[in-house]
Design an enzyme around this catalytic site. Structure first.
Site: not given
Ligand code: FAD
Ligand code: NAP
Length: 331
Positions: A136, A139-140
């Site tokens: 992701c 997300c990261d």
């Protein structure tokens, strides 16, 4: 003691399919309960710009899903933050058990559990998950400011992730196992134009390498698919974007499946092999897998459920009509 909740229609999943089913089922006065699962809003919550949702030339995925949730709520859906752990489709009412301990019973079930990221299946990938290996980018990606990143995959997700990661990374290498991408042409053009992106064609990743103290990724070993030649690419982040698998674990032993694990529905409908159980979105669709097609199938599932409940209540079956009001007797 566990709480038991009964509803005419239980919708499992809160992606575009689930929320659209909820809007239609609510407007049909079916008093649906929607259980959101561990990813409220579904896959679009892990992306940024969505450019193919009709009516919005560009909309942020998470914003779109917040709007869909509000829409379903406004129409009268009861939305519950729970995750279904088991589902018994052997008798009606159907029974679902939530992680919260709540037991849900329902005369009809709409399955909209979507899909989850696939992994390469390498032991080293598992070892570094959460320590440099991710599926992701939204997300990261932020953790890799100024660092080198490798992305694997050749579809829309991989290209989108690679482009998004150029906002943070000093360099992004996209590894693909063939010599052409399957991503949309417009996405490919953007990728090829981006000066931070390098593409390694005809390669797979055979190992993620890194250190253990502290645990972190330092690179990947890529193998040429024909010659077997190995290329080592240094990176701090390795993003796996090789597609998604349908989330069918609740029903794989109870419903007919096809195409390697997708819930099978009758052509032109959302009816599964168990009467009263309907499937919509990515868990039944191995071809289109789009937000708009999932939403369309969510609509179909609610209309199919409405017709089923009307028939069950002994009413003259409504022509799967948007405006037909299902009877309370179906509760
Ligand atoms: P999902 O969105 O997968 O939602 C599934 C839902 O089911 C989740 O809410 C989950 O919590 C829930 N669930 C699962 N198991 C359970 C359980 N046991 N109990 C309760 N709930 C459960 N499509 C586009 O059209 N345009 C795009 O720009 C686009 N970008 C994308 C970017 C990325 C990074 C990804 C991964 C996908 C993208 N897609 C895009 C594809 C799109 O997101 C999917 O086609 C769509 O979200 C599928 O919707 P769905 O409702 O079937 O399921
Ligand atoms: P996808 O279209 O299935 O693509 C997966 C990619 O990963 C393919 O290029 C595949 O290679 C590669 N791959 C699969 N297994 C691999 C393995 N073991 N090792 C190496 N490479 C592997 O998946 P996706 O990109 O996640 O897209 C899923 C769906 O969501 C699609 O329908 C897509 O259109 C949609 N989506 C849409 C958007 C958008 O509209 N902007 C954005 C994201 C996703 P091959 O090409 O060789 O098969």
């Amino acid at each position: 003691m566990s709480d038991t909740r009964h509803t005419p229609v239980l919708i499992i999943g809160s992606g575009p399919a689930g929320y659209t089913a909820a809007v239609y089922a609510s407007r049909a006065m079916l008093k649906p309960i929607l259980v959101q699962g561990i990813q409220p809003g579904g896959q679009l919550t892990i992306t940024t710009d969505v450019e193919n949702w009709p009516g919005d030339a560009s909309v942020m995925g998470p914003d779109l899903m917040v709007r869909m949730e509000a829409h379903a709520k406004e129409m009268g859906t009861e939305i519950i933050g729970d995750h279904i752990m088991s589902l018994d489709l052997s008798k009606r009412p159907f029974t679902a058990k939530g992680d919260s301990g709540t037991v849900y019973t329902a005369n009809a079930v709409i399955l909209a559990t979507g899909a989850q990221a696939k992994w390469l299946g390498l032991p080293s990938e598992e070892h570094f998950k959460g320590f440099g290996v991710s599926a992701c980018a939204t997300c990261d990606g932020f953790f890799y400011r100024g660092q080198e990143i490798v992305v694997i995959g050749g579809g829309n997700t991989a290209v989108e992730e690679a482009l998004f990661l150029t906002n943070f990374a000093s360099k992004v290498t996209l590894i693909h196992r063939r010599d052409s991408l399957r991503a949309e042409k417009i996405m490919q053009q953007r990728l090829f134009k981006n000066p931070k992106v390098e593409i390694l064609w005809d390669h797979t990743v055979e190992e993620v390498v890194g250190s253990d103290e502290p645990r972190g990724v330092e690179g990947v070993r890529a193998r040429h698919v024909e010659t077997g030649a190995i290329t080592e690419i240094p990176c701090k982040g390795f993003f796996v974007a090789i597609g998604h698998a349908p989330a069918t674990e609740l029903v794989s032993e109870q419903l007919d499946m096809h195409n390697g694990g997708y819930v099978k529905v009758e052509a032109g409908s959302t009816r599964t092999s168990v009467p009263g159980v309907f499937a919509a979105g990515d868990l039944t669709d191995h071809i289109y897998r789009q937000a708009v097609t999932s939403a369309g199938m969510g609509c179909m599932a609610a209309l199919d459920a409405e017709k089923f409940l009307a028939e069950m209540a002994g009413e003259a079956p409504a022509e799967a009509g948007v405006y037909a009001v299902a009877p309370d007797a179906a509760e």
